[in-house]
Design a protein around this motif. Structure first.
Motif, PDB file in Angstrom:
ATOM      1  N   PRO A 158      40.320  43.306  48.735  1.00 44.83           N
ATOM      2  CA  PRO A 158      41.379  43.176  47.738  1.00 44.83           C
ATOM      3  C   PRO A 158      42.255  41.957  47.953  1.00 44.83           C
ATOM      4  O   PRO A 158      42.656  41.315  46.984  1.00 44.83           O
ATOM      5  N   ALA A 159      42.575  41.634  49.218  1.00 39.78           N
ATOM      6  CA  ALA A 159      43.547  40.569  49.453  1.00 39.78           C
ATOM      7  C   ALA A 159      43.046  39.246  48.925  1.00 39.78           C
ATOM      8  O   ALA A 159      43.793  38.489  48.321  1.00 39.78           O
ATOM      9  N   GLY A 160      41.769  38.958  49.134  1.00 40.39           N
ATOM     10  CA  GLY A 160      41.298  37.639  48.734  1.00 40.39           C
ATOM     11  C   GLY A 160      41.009  37.533  47.256  1.00 40.39           C
ATOM     12  O   GLY A 160      41.253  36.495  46.659  1.00 40.39           O
ATOM     13  N   LYS A 161      40.474  38.609  46.649  1.00 42.45           N
ATOM     14  CA  LYS A 161      39.841  38.393  45.358  1.00 42.45           C
ATOM     15  C   LYS A 161      40.601  38.960  44.191  1.00 42.45           C
ATOM     16  O   LYS A 161      40.608  38.359  43.121  1.00 42.45           O
TER      17      LYS A 161
ATOM     18  N   VAL B   6      41.248  26.096  39.189  1.00 43.34           N
ATOM     19  CA  VAL B   6      39.926  25.671  39.671  1.00 43.34           C
ATOM     20  C   VAL B   6      39.950  25.488  41.180  1.00 43.34           C
ATOM     21  O   VAL B   6      39.037  25.911  41.899  1.00 43.34           O
ATOM     22  N   PHE B   7      41.032  24.885  41.678  1.00 42.85           N
ATOM     23  CA  PHE B   7      41.138  24.686  43.123  1.00 42.85           C
ATOM     24  C   PHE B   7      41.193  26.020  43.855  1.00 42.85           C
ATOM     25  O   PHE B   7      40.533  26.197  44.885  1.00 42.85           O
ATOM     26  N   VAL B   8      41.958  26.980  43.312  1.00 42.41           N
ATOM     27  CA  VAL B   8      42.046  28.298  43.964  1.00 42.41           C
ATOM     28  C   VAL B   8      40.677  28.966  43.979  1.00 42.41           C
ATOM     29  O   VAL B   8      40.270  29.559  44.980  1.00 42.41           O
ATOM     30  N   PHE B   9      39.915  28.818  42.869  1.00 44.49           N
ATOM     31  CA  PHE B   9      38.593  29.443  42.821  1.00 44.49           C
ATOM     32  C   PHE B   9      37.627  28.815  43.810  1.00 44.49           C
ATOM     33  O   PHE B   9      36.680  29.462  44.234  1.00 44.49           O
ATOM     34  N   MET B  10      37.830  27.529  44.165  1.00 45.21           N
ATOM     35  CA  MET B  10      36.955  26.953  45.181  1.00 45.21           C
ATOM     36  C   MET B  10      37.451  27.248  46.590  1.00 45.21           C
ATOM     37  O   MET B  10      36.663  27.414  47.505  1.00 45.21           O
ATOM     38  N   ALA B  11      38.783  27.290  46.769  1.00 46.55           N
ATOM     39  CA  ALA B  11      39.328  27.381  48.123  1.00 46.55           C
ATOM     40  C   ALA B  11      39.350  28.807  48.646  1.00 46.55           C
ATOM     41  O   ALA B  11      39.151  29.022  49.838  1.00 46.55           O
ATOM     42  N   SER B  12      39.551  29.783  47.766  1.00 44.99           N
ATOM     43  CA  SER B  12      39.730  31.155  48.247  1.00 44.99           C
ATOM     44  C   SER B  12      38.478  31.732  48.917  1.00 44.99           C
ATOM     45  O   SER B  12      38.601  32.336  49.987  1.00 44.99           O
TER      46      SER B  12
ATOM     47  N   THR C 237      30.895  35.849  47.539  1.00 44.90           N
ATOM     48  CA  THR C 237      32.229  36.140  48.050  1.00 44.90           C
ATOM     49  C   THR C 237      33.228  36.332  46.919  1.00 44.90           C
ATOM     50  O   THR C 237      34.137  37.139  47.042  1.00 44.90           O
ATOM     51  N   LEU C 238      33.071  35.600  45.815  1.00 47.80           N
ATOM     52  CA  LEU C 238      34.018  35.749  44.712  1.00 47.80           C
ATOM     53  C   LEU C 238      33.837  37.071  43.996  1.00 47.80           C
ATOM     54  O   LEU C 238      34.778  37.580  43.400  1.00 47.80           O
ATOM     55  N   THR C 239      32.642  37.644  44.026  1.00 48.98           N
ATOM     56  CA  THR C 239      32.439  38.935  43.389  1.00 48.98           C
ATOM     57  C   THR C 239      33.024  40.010  44.283  1.00 48.98           C
ATOM     58  O   THR C 239      32.591  40.179  45.401  1.00 48.98           O
ATOM     59  N   PRO C 240      34.038  40.746  43.844  1.00 45.43           N
ATOM     60  CA  PRO C 240      34.702  41.684  44.746  1.00 45.43           C
ATOM     61  C   PRO C 240      33.772  42.804  45.174  1.00 45.43           C
ATOM     62  O   PRO C 240      32.913  43.230  44.426  1.00 45.43           O
ATOM     63  N   GLY C 241      33.962  43.250  46.405  1.00 51.55           N
ATOM     64  CA  GLY C 241      33.087  44.262  46.975  1.00 51.55           C
ATOM     65  C   GLY C 241      32.062  43.701  47.920  1.00 51.55           C
ATOM     66  O   GLY C 241      31.479  44.442  48.689  1.00 51.55           O
ATOM     67  N   THR C 242      31.831  42.403  47.876  1.00 46.58           N
ATOM     68  CA  THR C 242      30.852  41.810  48.786  1.00 46.58           C
ATOM     69  C   THR C 242      31.422  40.525  49.367  1.00 46.58           C
ATOM     70  O   THR C 242      32.020  39.730  48.656  1.00 46.58           O
ATOM     71  N   ILE C 243      31.234  40.320  50.680  1.00 49.26           N
ATOM     72  CA  ILE C 243      31.672  39.096  51.339  1.00 49.26           C
ATOM     73  C   ILE C 243      30.497  38.559  52.146  1.00 49.26           C
ATOM     74  O   ILE C 243      29.858  39.309  52.883  1.00 49.26           O
ATOM     75  N   THR C 244      30.211  37.270  52.018  1.00 52.68           N
ATOM     76  CA  THR C 244      29.172  36.667  52.834  1.00 52.68           C
ATOM     77  C   THR C 244      29.689  36.500  54.249  1.00 52.68           C
ATOM     78  O   THR C 244      30.705  35.848  54.473  1.00 52.68           O
ATOM     79  N   VAL C 245      29.012  37.108  55.220  1.00 55.23           N
ATOM     80  CA  VAL C 245      29.454  36.995  56.606  1.00 55.23           C
ATOM     81  C   VAL C 245      28.792  35.808  57.276  1.00 55.23           C
ATOM     82  O   VAL C 245      29.439  35.030  57.970  1.00 55.23           O
ATOM     83  N   ASP C 246      27.482  35.642  57.071  1.00 55.71           N
ATOM     84  CA  ASP C 246      26.783  34.607  57.813  1.00 55.71           C
ATOM     85  C   ASP C 246      25.553  34.151  57.035  1.00 55.71           C
ATOM     86  O   ASP C 246      24.918  34.949  56.355  1.00 55.71           O
ATOM     87  N   ILE C 247      25.242  32.846  57.135  1.00 58.85           N
ATOM     88  CA  ILE C 247      23.985  32.326  56.606  1.00 58.85           C
ATOM     89  C   ILE C 247      23.293  31.593  57.738  1.00 58.85           C
ATOM     90  O   ILE C 247      23.909  30.723  58.366  1.00 58.85           O
ATOM     91  N   SER C 248      22.047  31.932  58.029  1.00 61.25           N
ATOM     92  CA  SER C 248      21.314  31.126  59.003  1.00 61.25           C
ATOM     93  C   SER C 248      20.608  30.001  58.259  1.00 61.25           C
ATOM     94  O   SER C 248      20.598  29.942  57.041  1.00 61.25           O
ATOM     95  N   THR C 249      20.034  29.070  59.015  1.00 62.98           N
ATOM     96  CA  THR C 249      19.498  27.861  58.382  1.00 62.98           C
ATOM     97  C   THR C 249      18.270  28.145  57.544  1.00 62.98           C
ATOM     98  O   THR C 249      17.959  27.378  56.640  1.00 62.98           O
TER      99      THR C 249
END
Lengths: 107, 93, 187
Positions: free
Chosen positions: A35-38, A75-81, C143-155
């Motif tokens: 919740p905090a980030g998104k 736009v900046f917030v959407f890239m930085a967050s 990460t922008l879609t709420p409910g899921t966060i990317t933790v790690d990506i390997s090469t």
């Protein structure tokens, strides 16, 4: 016009409220990031679009530039967050913090 | 319209106070970092609202942009700094 | 970025005579970076007289010369415009997905028995995307879609994703990967 602006601002405030309540209620550090980030990102998107529309009320070149700057902030917030969230998660994983499982107690 | 902006700003300040709880009493260092980040992302919106209330939004929008940049860089730097310190993440009793 | 740098270093060690002559840089990364920065300058300054525009051109040229190949280091420039257009067409779908997932997270947050509903877990899957830009876009979209966060990506494209409940995590990788692969021309 004013009604649309007020509706957008109220939507944004509801999202901000959800973000803050989630920040206080969720059980551990990983789930608090959701919740905090998104929800905050979505709330600022709504409020900024509403304020940019309100700013275009008296149309002029300066007002148009100000509204474009507001959109640039979004736009900046959407890239930085997501990047900031990923940095915090990475720090947590490297320190060996275990995610909360169902049945553990709150932290 | 100015009245509405003032009430929105007051409500946002109240939400910032609630977020400050997590920044002060968070059990780990990273919880405090999340709380600070939440306060910062609300401050950007609050600055624009203050600009609209005083009628100088063309000036306050630059301040808000710079504040957003500073908030982002501060979170990145702090999380990189606490990455190496294993002992700081241990839960407090 | 490391993937692209590796063959370059290999060539460098094979051919010691190239150490003294500076490598010829392509002009396209410089130009694209310059145009993006100059548009941002005009947007931020808001003054259109000659003095401010000259200052903008000088400083944008200096910054673009030093950091031009940080942003676009791929040798493929021909399809760049098409990639941008398809990327812009991808944005509304992403915004719609973010909105739907936000509503779900709001429902979870205000639910009185929230502690029984959530079930955090770490999902691992492998993606078929190759280029760095596509991987970064995919990670940021997750990460922008709420409910899921990317933790790690390997090469080699192994993702770990922290999902907050069963419903948020079940749609991955799924349609989002398909759309990003189409946007970056990696089908």
């Amino acid at each position: 016009m004013d009604i649309i602006v007020i509706l957008l601002i109220i939507c944004g405030l509801i999202f901000f409220t959800g973000g803050t309540v989630g920040l206080l209620r969720f059980p551990d550090f990983y789930s608090r990031l959701h919740p905090a980030g998104k929800l905050d990102t979505m709330g600022s998107l709504f409020i900024m679009i509403g304020l940019a529309l309100f700013n275009l009320h008296h149309f002029s070149m300066g007002n148009l530039l100000t509204s474009l700057k507001l959109i640039l902030i979004v736009v900046f917030v959407f890239m930085a967050s997501p990047t900031a969230i990923h940095a915090i998660v990475d720090a947590g994983v490297r320190a060996g913090l275990r995610p909360w499982k169902k049945g553990d107690k709150r932290r | 319209m100015g009245q509405i902006f003032i009430y929105c700003g007051l409500f946002l300040s109240f939400l910032m106070l609630l977020s400050l709880y997590r920044a002060v009493f968070g059990p780990t260092v990273l919880d405090r970092l999340i709380g600070t980040n939440a306060v910062g992302s609300k401050t950007v919106v609050l600055l624009i609202l203050i600009g609209l209330i005083y009628g100088r939004v063309d000036m306050f929008v630059d301040i808000a942009l710079a504040y957003g940049l500073l908030n982002f860089i501060a979170v990145l730097a702090a999380s990189k700094y606490f990455q190496k310190r294993r002992g700081l993440h241990d839960e407090m009793p | 970025m490391q993937k692209n740098a590796a063959p370059d270093q290999h060539k460098h060690t094979l051919d010691p005579s190239s150490e003294h002559t500076p490598r010829k840089r392509p002009i396209y990364p410089f130009l694209i970076t310059f145009i993006i920065m100059f548009v941002t300058w005009i947007l931020l300054s808001g003054k259109f007289d000659g003095f401010h525009l000259c200052l903008g051109i000088i400083s944008c040229a200096i910054v673009a010369y030093f950091s031009g190949d940080l942003l676009f280091d791929s040798p493929r420039v021909k399809g760049l415009l098409g990639t941008w257009i398809r990327f812009v067409r991808y944005m509304p779908w992403l915004l719609y997905q973010i909105f739907i997932a936000n509503l779900h997270l709001m429902y979870l947050t205000f639910h009185p028995r929230m502690m029984e509903l959530i079930d955090p877990e770490i999902i691992k899957f492998k993606t078929k995307l190759k280029s760095d830009l596509a991987l970064v876009t995919f990670a940021n979209s997750i990460t922008l879609t709420p409910g899921t966060i990317t933790v790690d990506i390997s090469t080699d494209g192994q993702f770990s994703v922290h999902a907050i409940d069963r419903h948020s995590g079940e749609g991955l990788p799924g349609e989002m990967e398909e759309r990003i692969a189409r946007a970056f021309g990696e089908e």
